[in-house]
Design a protein around this motif. Structure first.
Motif, PDB file in Angstrom:
ATOM      1  N   GLN A  68      35.346 -12.127   4.534  1.00 47.90           N
ATOM      2  CA  GLN A  68      35.055 -12.853   6.069  1.00 47.90           C
ATOM      3  C   GLN A  68      34.852 -13.863   5.263  1.00 47.90           C
ATOM      4  N   PHE A  69      35.815 -14.968   6.321  1.00 53.51           N
ATOM      5  CA  PHE A  69      35.532 -16.806   6.366  1.00 53.51           C
ATOM      6  C   PHE A  69      34.980 -16.585   7.042  1.00 53.51           C
ATOM      7  N   VAL A  70      34.144 -16.466   8.315  1.00 60.45           N
ATOM      8  CA  VAL A  70      33.658 -16.774   8.793  1.00 60.45           C
ATOM      9  C   VAL A  70      31.835 -16.805   8.332  1.00 60.45           C
ATOM     10  N   SER A  71      31.028 -15.929   7.837  1.00 58.79           N
ATOM     11  CA  SER A  71      30.693 -15.948   6.860  1.00 58.79           C
ATOM     12  C   SER A  71      30.364 -16.852   5.656  1.00 58.79           C
ATOM     13  N   TRP A  72      31.446 -16.478   4.692  1.00 63.08           N
ATOM     14  CA  TRP A  72      31.174 -17.708   4.037  1.00 63.08           C
ATOM     15  C   TRP A  72      31.399 -19.352   4.333  1.00 63.08           C
ATOM     16  N   ILE A  73      31.947 -19.210   5.325  1.00 68.76           N
ATOM     17  CA  ILE A  73      31.816 -20.557   5.508  1.00 68.76           C
ATOM     18  C   ILE A  73      30.449 -20.704   6.679  1.00 68.76           C
ATOM     19  N   PHE A  74      30.059 -20.016   7.031  1.00 74.33           N
ATOM     20  CA  PHE A  74      28.832 -20.537   7.644  1.00 74.33           C
ATOM     21  C   PHE A  74      27.506 -20.388   6.552  1.00 74.33           C
ATOM     22  N   LYS A  75      27.835 -19.860   5.646  1.00 73.72           N
ATOM     23  CA  LYS A  75      27.085 -19.830   4.179  1.00 73.72           C
ATOM     24  C   LYS A  75      26.545 -21.275   3.779  1.00 73.72           C
ATOM     25  N   ILE A  76      27.648 -21.788   3.956  1.00 74.81           N
ATOM     26  CA  ILE A  76      27.449 -23.569   4.038  1.00 74.81           C
ATOM     27  C   ILE A  76      27.100 -24.091   4.535  1.00 74.81           C
ATOM     28  N   ALA A  77      27.445 -23.777   5.647  1.00 71.63           N
ATOM     29  CA  ALA A  77      26.520 -24.436   6.899  1.00 71.63           C
ATOM     30  C   ALA A  77      25.495 -24.219   6.569  1.00 71.63           C
ATOM     31  N   ARG A  78      24.966 -22.966   6.512  1.00 71.43           N
ATOM     32  CA  ARG A  78      23.372 -22.669   6.056  1.00 71.43           C
ATOM     33  C   ARG A  78      22.706 -23.217   5.137  1.00 71.43           C
ATOM     34  N   ASN A  79      23.418 -23.723   3.663  1.00 72.68           N
ATOM     35  CA  ASN A  79      22.693 -23.948   3.132  1.00 72.68           C
ATOM     36  C   ASN A  79      23.020 -25.464   2.956  1.00 72.68           C
ATOM     37  N   VAL A  80      23.675 -26.652   3.682  1.00 75.77           N
ATOM     38  CA  VAL A  80      23.776 -28.085   3.813  1.00 75.77           C
ATOM     39  C   VAL A  80      22.330 -28.234   5.280  1.00 75.77           C
ATOM     40  N   PHE A  81      22.804 -27.087   5.876  1.00 72.98           N
ATOM     41  CA  PHE A  81      21.632 -26.903   6.844  1.00 72.98           C
ATOM     42  C   PHE A  81      20.131 -27.762   6.498  1.00 72.98           C
ATOM     43  N   SER A  82      19.621 -26.783   5.127  1.00 74.09           N
ATOM     44  CA  SER A  82      18.660 -26.181   4.729  1.00 74.09           C
ATOM     45  C   SER A  82      18.204 -26.966   3.497  1.00 74.09           C
ATOM     46  N   ASP A  83      19.365 -28.138   2.761  1.00 72.57           N
ATOM     47  CA  ASP A  83      19.279 -28.791   1.894  1.00 72.57           C
ATOM     48  C   ASP A  83      18.747 -30.875   2.981  1.00 72.57           C
ATOM     49  N   GLN A  84      19.626 -30.234   4.241  1.00 65.55           N
ATOM     50  CA  GLN A  84      19.119 -31.381   4.774  1.00 65.55           C
ATOM     51  C   GLN A  84      17.984 -31.697   5.429  1.00 65.55           C
ATOM     52  N   TYR A  85      17.018 -30.025   6.065  1.00 61.06           N
ATOM     53  CA  TYR A  85      15.538 -29.782   6.630  1.00 61.06           C
ATOM     54  C   TYR A  85      14.386 -30.276   4.919  1.00 61.06           C
ATOM     55  N   GLN A  86      15.037 -30.022   4.113  1.00 59.45           N
ATOM     56  CA  GLN A  86      14.356 -29.836   2.843  1.00 59.45           C
ATOM     57  C   GLN A  86      13.976 -31.519   2.783  1.00 59.45           C
ATOM     58  N   LYS A  87      14.970 -32.584   2.333  1.00 61.83           N
ATOM     59  CA  LYS A  87      15.243 -34.070   2.477  1.00 61.83           C
ATOM     60  C   LYS A  87      14.545 -34.449   3.831  1.00 61.83           C
ATOM     61  N   SER A  88      14.958 -33.566   5.186  1.00 61.73           N
ATOM     62  CA  SER A  88      13.878 -34.810   6.439  1.00 61.73           C
ATOM     63  C   SER A  88      12.649 -34.288   5.924  1.00 61.73           C
ATOM     64  N   LYS A  89      12.334 -32.634   5.138  1.00 62.48           N
ATOM     65  CA  LYS A  89      11.055 -32.569   5.583  1.00 62.48           C
ATOM     66  C   LYS A  89      10.122 -34.238   4.601  1.00 62.48           C
ATOM     67  N   LYS A  90      10.961 -34.481   3.211  1.00 62.76           N
ATOM     68  CA  LYS A  90      10.081 -35.637   2.260  1.00 62.76           C
ATOM     69  C   LYS A  90      10.345 -37.031   3.215  1.00 62.76           C
ATOM     70  N   THR A  91      10.912 -37.511   4.248  1.00 64.53           N
ATOM     71  CA  THR A  91      11.272 -38.668   4.222  1.00 64.53           C
ATOM     72  C   THR A  91      10.055 -38.538   6.048  1.00 64.53           C
ATOM     73  N   LEU A  92      10.003 -37.101   6.628  1.00 69.63           N
ATOM     74  CA  LEU A  92       9.192 -37.726   7.865  1.00 69.63           C
ATOM     75  C   LEU A  92       8.294 -36.646   7.719  1.00 69.63           C
ATOM     76  N   ASN A  93       7.321 -36.940   8.029  1.00 70.32           N
ATOM     77  CA  ASN A  93       5.657 -36.376   8.905  1.00 70.32           C
ATOM     78  C   ASN A  93       5.962 -35.340   9.302  1.00 70.32           C
ATOM     79  N   ASN A  94       5.102 -34.061   9.883  1.00 74.96           N
ATOM     80  CA  ASN A  94       5.389 -33.851  11.552  1.00 74.96           C
ATOM     81  C   ASN A  94       5.577 -34.644  13.078  1.00 74.96           C
ATOM     82  N   GLU A  95       4.148 -35.603  12.402  1.00 73.83           N
ATOM     83  CA  GLU A  95       4.814 -36.380  14.223  1.00 73.83           C
ATOM     84  C   GLU A  95       5.849 -37.176  15.130  1.00 73.83           C
ATOM     85  N   ASN A  96       6.477 -37.483  13.454  1.00 71.75           N
ATOM     86  CA  ASN A  96       7.613 -38.151  13.842  1.00 71.75           C
ATOM     87  C   ASN A  96       9.111 -36.889  14.001  1.00 71.75           C
ATOM     88  N   LEU A  97       9.019 -35.958  13.024  1.00 72.14           N
ATOM     89  CA  LEU A  97       9.953 -34.515  13.752  1.00 72.14           C
ATOM     90  C   LEU A  97       9.395 -34.200  15.626  1.00 72.14           C
TER      91      LEU A  97
END
Length: 176
Positions: A68-97
Motif C-alpha cells: 500500500q503506497f499510502v501507508s508507505w508515504i504516510f510512514k515517511i511523513a510520520r517519521n518526518v513529523f517525529s523528527d521535526q517534533y524532536q527538533k522543536s522540543k530541543k529549541t523551544l520551551n513549552n511556553e513558546n509552543l
C-alpha cells in the motif's frame, strides 16, 4: 500515466522513471501538507516537511517493494513529523509552543468560531492521539492502512480512534 495506481507509479519511480514522480506529487502534495498542518499549524514548517517527505521518497525509492503506497508515504511523513517534533522540543520551551498554538488557533480569516473551537479541542490531545484523528477523520485513511502506518493491529486502531473521539467530544462540549 494519470490512470495508473499509486503503487504502479511508485514502482515506476523505483525502477528509475522519475517522470512518474510528478504524478505522485500531484496526488499527495496537498494531503501531506494538510496532515502536517492539522498537527502543527505552521505553514512554513508544513511546506518544509512536505518537501522533505518527497525528498525522502526520491532518495529511498529503491526501498519501495510494493504494498500500500499510502501507508508507505504516510510512514515517511510520520517519521518526518517525529523528527521535526524532536527538533522543536530541543529549541523551544513549552511556553513558546503554547503561544504558537494559541496565536495560530485564533486566525479569524482562516476559520469560523466552530472550526477554531474544534482545533483548540484537538490541541488538547497528545500528539499520538491527534495524529490518529487527523489520519482517519481529516485524511480519510482507513483503519487497516493506519494500522500499517503506526505498526499496530486494525482492531487496536479502531478502538483507539473510538476512545479518542469520545474524549474529543467531551472536551469540545465542555469548552463551548
Amino acid at each position: 500515466m494519470k490512470k495508473l495506481t499509486d503503487e504502479e507509479l511508485m514502482l515506476d519511480v523505483s525502477r528509475g522513471n522519475l517522470d512518474a514522480m510528478a504524478h505522485i506529487f500531484e496526488r499527495y502534495n496537498k494531503r501531506l501538507y494538510n496532515f502536517f498542518y492539522q498537527m502543527i499549524k505552521d505553514k512554513d514548517v508544513c511546506e518544509d516537511m512536505t518537501q522533505t517527505v518527497f525528498y525522502k521518497v526520491m532518495r529511498y525509492r529503491s526501498s519501495y517493494k510494493g504494498g500500500q503506497f499510502v501507508s508507505w508515504i504516510f510512514k515517511i511523513a510520520r517519521n518526518v513529523f517525529s523528527d521535526q517534533y524532536q527538533k522543536s522540543k530541543k529549541t523551544l520551551n513549552n511556553e513558546n509552543l503554547e503561544l504558537i498554538a494559541h496565536k495560530n488557533g485564533e486566525s479569524k480569516e482562516e476559520r469560523n468560531d466552530d472550526v477554531a473551537h474544534l482545533h483548540n479541542a484537538l490541541n488538547t490531545l497528545n500528539s499520538q492521539d491527534r495524529e490518529l484523528i487527523v489520519l482517519n477523520r481529516f485524511q480519510g485513511i482507513k483503519y487497516d492502512k493506519i494500522a500499517e502506518i503506526v505498526g499496530s493491529s486494525e482492531g487496536a486502531v479502531k478502538v483507539k480512534v473510538h476512545r479518542i473521539m469520545k474524549k474529543l467530544k467531551t472536551v469540545y462540549l465542555e469548552t463551548i
